[in-house]
Design an enzyme around this catalytic site. Sequence first.
Site, PDB file in Angstrom:
ATOM      1  N   GLY A   1      41.252  38.626  36.358  1.00  0.00           N
ATOM      2  CA  GLY A   1      40.712  39.575  37.331  1.00  0.00           C
ATOM      3  C   GLY A   1      39.838  40.632  36.689  1.00  0.00           C
ATOM      4  O   GLY A   1      39.825  41.793  37.111  1.00  0.00           O
TER       5      GLY A   1
ATOM      6  N   GLY B   1      37.399  42.952  38.688  1.00  0.00           N
ATOM      7  CA  GLY B   1      37.949  43.781  39.749  1.00  0.00           C
ATOM      8  C   GLY B   1      37.868  45.261  39.435  1.00  0.00           C
ATOM      9  O   GLY B   1      37.347  45.676  38.391  1.00  0.00           O
ATOM     10  N   GLN B   2      38.409  46.053  40.344  1.00  0.00           N
ATOM     11  CA  GLN B   2      38.318  47.512  40.233  1.00  0.00           C
ATOM     12  C   GLN B   2      38.933  48.019  38.934  1.00  0.00           C
ATOM     13  O   GLN B   2      38.323  48.820  38.219  1.00  0.00           O
ATOM     14  CB  GLN B   2      39.032  48.166  41.422  1.00  0.00           C
ATOM     15  CG  GLN B   2      38.931  49.695  41.433  1.00  0.00           C
ATOM     16  CD  GLN B   2      39.854  50.335  42.445  1.00  0.00           C
ATOM     17  OE1 GLN B   2      40.907  49.791  42.773  1.00  0.00           O
ATOM     18  NE2 GLN B   2      39.473  51.488  42.943  1.00  0.00           N
TER      19      GLN B   2
ATOM     20  N   ASP C   1      37.595  35.728  35.143  1.00  0.00           N
ATOM     21  CA  ASP C   1      37.564  35.974  36.585  1.00  0.00           C
ATOM     22  C   ASP C   1      37.140  34.684  37.263  1.00  0.00           C
ATOM     23  O   ASP C   1      36.675  33.745  36.610  1.00  0.00           O
ATOM     24  CB  ASP C   1      36.622  37.122  36.941  1.00  0.00           C
ATOM     25  CG  ASP C   1      37.027  37.822  38.237  1.00  0.00           C
ATOM     26  OD1 ASP C   1      36.961  37.168  39.306  1.00  0.00           O
ATOM     27  OD2 ASP C   1      37.419  39.004  38.188  1.00  0.00           O
TER      28      ASP C   1
ATOM     29  N   ARG D   1      34.666  34.345  39.236  1.00  0.00           N
ATOM     30  CA  ARG D   1      33.206  34.268  39.364  1.00  0.00           C
ATOM     31  C   ARG D   1      32.545  34.820  38.109  1.00  0.00           C
ATOM     32  O   ARG D   1      33.162  35.558  37.345  1.00  0.00           O
ATOM     33  CB  ARG D   1      32.732  35.063  40.587  1.00  0.00           C
ATOM     34  CG  ARG D   1      32.976  36.557  40.488  1.00  0.00           C
ATOM     35  CD  ARG D   1      32.693  37.267  41.800  1.00  0.00           C
ATOM     36  NE  ARG D   1      32.681  38.718  41.662  1.00  0.00           N
ATOM     37  CZ  ARG D   1      33.760  39.479  41.623  1.00  0.00           C
ATOM     38  NH1 ARG D   1      34.962  38.927  41.699  1.00  0.00           N
ATOM     39  NH2 ARG D   1      33.658  40.795  41.507  1.00  0.00           N
TER      40      ARG D   1
ATOM     41  N   ASP E   1      40.305  30.455  37.725  1.00  0.00           N
ATOM     42  CA  ASP E   1      41.030  30.579  38.985  1.00  0.00           C
ATOM     43  C   ASP E   1      42.508  30.663  38.611  1.00  0.00           C
ATOM     44  O   ASP E   1      43.072  29.708  38.066  1.00  0.00           O
ATOM     45  CB  ASP E   1      40.760  29.350  39.860  1.00  0.00           C
ATOM     46  CG  ASP E   1      41.533  29.367  41.170  1.00  0.00           C
ATOM     47  OD1 ASP E   1      42.435  30.209  41.334  1.00  0.00           O
ATOM     48  OD2 ASP E   1      41.248  28.512  42.028  1.00  0.00           O
TER      49      ASP E   1
ATOM     50  N   TYR F   1      50.644  42.673  51.309  1.00  0.00           N
ATOM     51  CA  TYR F   1      50.387  43.193  49.969  1.00  0.00           C
ATOM     52  C   TYR F   1      51.646  43.838  49.389  1.00  0.00           C
ATOM     53  O   TYR F   1      52.021  43.595  48.236  1.00  0.00           O
ATOM     54  CB  TYR F   1      49.251  44.217  50.042  1.00  0.00           C
ATOM     55  CG  TYR F   1      48.883  44.880  48.744  1.00  0.00           C
ATOM     56  CD1 TYR F   1      48.177  44.197  47.759  1.00  0.00           C
ATOM     57  CD2 TYR F   1      49.202  46.219  48.522  1.00  0.00           C
ATOM     58  CE1 TYR F   1      47.820  44.823  46.576  1.00  0.00           C
ATOM     59  CE2 TYR F   1      48.841  46.850  47.344  1.00  0.00           C
ATOM     60  CZ  TYR F   1      48.155  46.153  46.373  1.00  0.00           C
ATOM     61  OH  TYR F   1      47.801  46.782  45.215  1.00  0.00           O
TER      62      TYR F   1
ATOM     63  N   LYS G   1      53.993  42.801  46.144  1.00  0.00           N
ATOM     64  CA  LYS G   1      54.273  43.699  45.022  1.00  0.00           C
ATOM     65  C   LYS G   1      55.767  43.820  44.743  1.00  0.00           C
ATOM     66  O   LYS G   1      56.186  43.840  43.578  1.00  0.00           O
ATOM     67  CB  LYS G   1      53.652  45.081  45.279  1.00  0.00           C
ATOM     68  CG  LYS G   1      52.133  45.085  45.222  1.00  0.00           C
ATOM     69  CD  LYS G   1      51.612  44.530  43.896  1.00  0.00           C
ATOM     70  CE  LYS G   1      50.108  44.592  43.779  1.00  0.00           C
ATOM     71  NZ  LYS G   1      49.606  43.975  42.523  1.00  0.00           N
TER      72      LYS G   1
END
Length: 314
Positions: free
Chosen positions: A8, A11-12, A34, A36, A53, A142, A146
Site C-alpha cells: 500500500g 496510499g495516504q 502497490d 498500481r 495485489d 471498516y 480493524k
Amino acid sequence: MKKIMITGALGQIGTELVLKCRSLYGNDNVLATDIREPEPASSLSNGPFEILDVTDRKHMNQLVESFQPDTLMHMAALLSAKAEKNPIFAWDLNMGGLMNALEVAREYDLQFFTPSSIGAFGPSTPKVNTPQVTIQRPTSMYGVNKVAGELLCQYYFEKFNVDTRSVRFPGLISHVKEPGGGTTDYAVDIYFQAVRQGKYTSYIAQDTYMDMMFMDDAIDAIIQLMEADGVKLINRNAYNLSAMSIEPEMVKASIQEYLPDFELSYDVDPQRQAIADSWPNSIDVSCARAEWGFDPKYDLNKMTEVMLEAIKQK
C-alpha cells in the site's frame, strides 16, 4: 529494522512512510509495493518498486523471497467511507490481504506492522478519554475489519511468535496526499480548499469532535514503535494514538489566523456523519507514552501553519 517491504505504498500513509524509511535505512533497503504503478515523476522513484495485489499470497511470497526483508509493513487497505459502499470488497481486501501478510511474516520470520484505527471503537465505547482496553463494537465494515485485524495480529503473536505491532491511528492530516475516502478526511480537504478557494463545505457537522494527528507525527510513531524493545510492549496490537481532539469550527479558527477571510459552511453527509458519531471524542494515549515513549510534536496551530504553507508552495 534493516530491510523493509511496504504494501500500500501509494496510499495516504504509505507514501510518506516509504520516504521516511528510505531516508533512515537507505533507498535500496525499502521495497515499495502497490496494486498500481506510481506516477512517472513520483517521489517513490528513488528506490525499488513492485506491483503487488495483496490478495495474491503467492506473489507476495515471491517478492519476499527475492527482496529478503526483515520487516513487513502492511499498509494496504480500503478506508472507512469507501468500505461502507462496498463491504464485501472491503472484507476481501482488508482481511484477506492482512491474512496473507501475516502468513508471509510467519513463514519468513519478519517483524510486522499494520495500522488499526479509532474506527475499531463503536457507539458503546466510552467517548471521552477512551481507555486503551475497552469495549469495541464498531458499526462500520471498516471498524469490524480493524477489530478483527487487532485480534488476528495478537493471535499470530501468541500462537506463532510473530513480532506483530500496531497502533490505532486517529484521523491523519497531510499535505502530501489529498483525501482518499476516510471519514476524517474533511480535516485534510479543508486546508487544500482554504488555499485554493478561500472556503470549504464540511460533510462533518459542527461540534463533532474527533482525534487527529499530523502525518509527520504518525510516521515517526510507526518507526519509534518498530524500533522499541519488544519486551516492554504490553499492548502491542494496538496502541491508542492521538495528538489533538478537534471539531470543524476549531480548524476554521486556526486557518483564520493565517487566512482571515476563510469561510466554512456545512452540508452534512449522513453516512460519514454516522461513522464519526460512533467514534470517540478523545482517547487516552498513556499506554503508548509509557511503553515506548510516544510524544507527538504538532498541535493544531503548528500543524495549520505547516499545512497552509506547504499547500501554497504546491
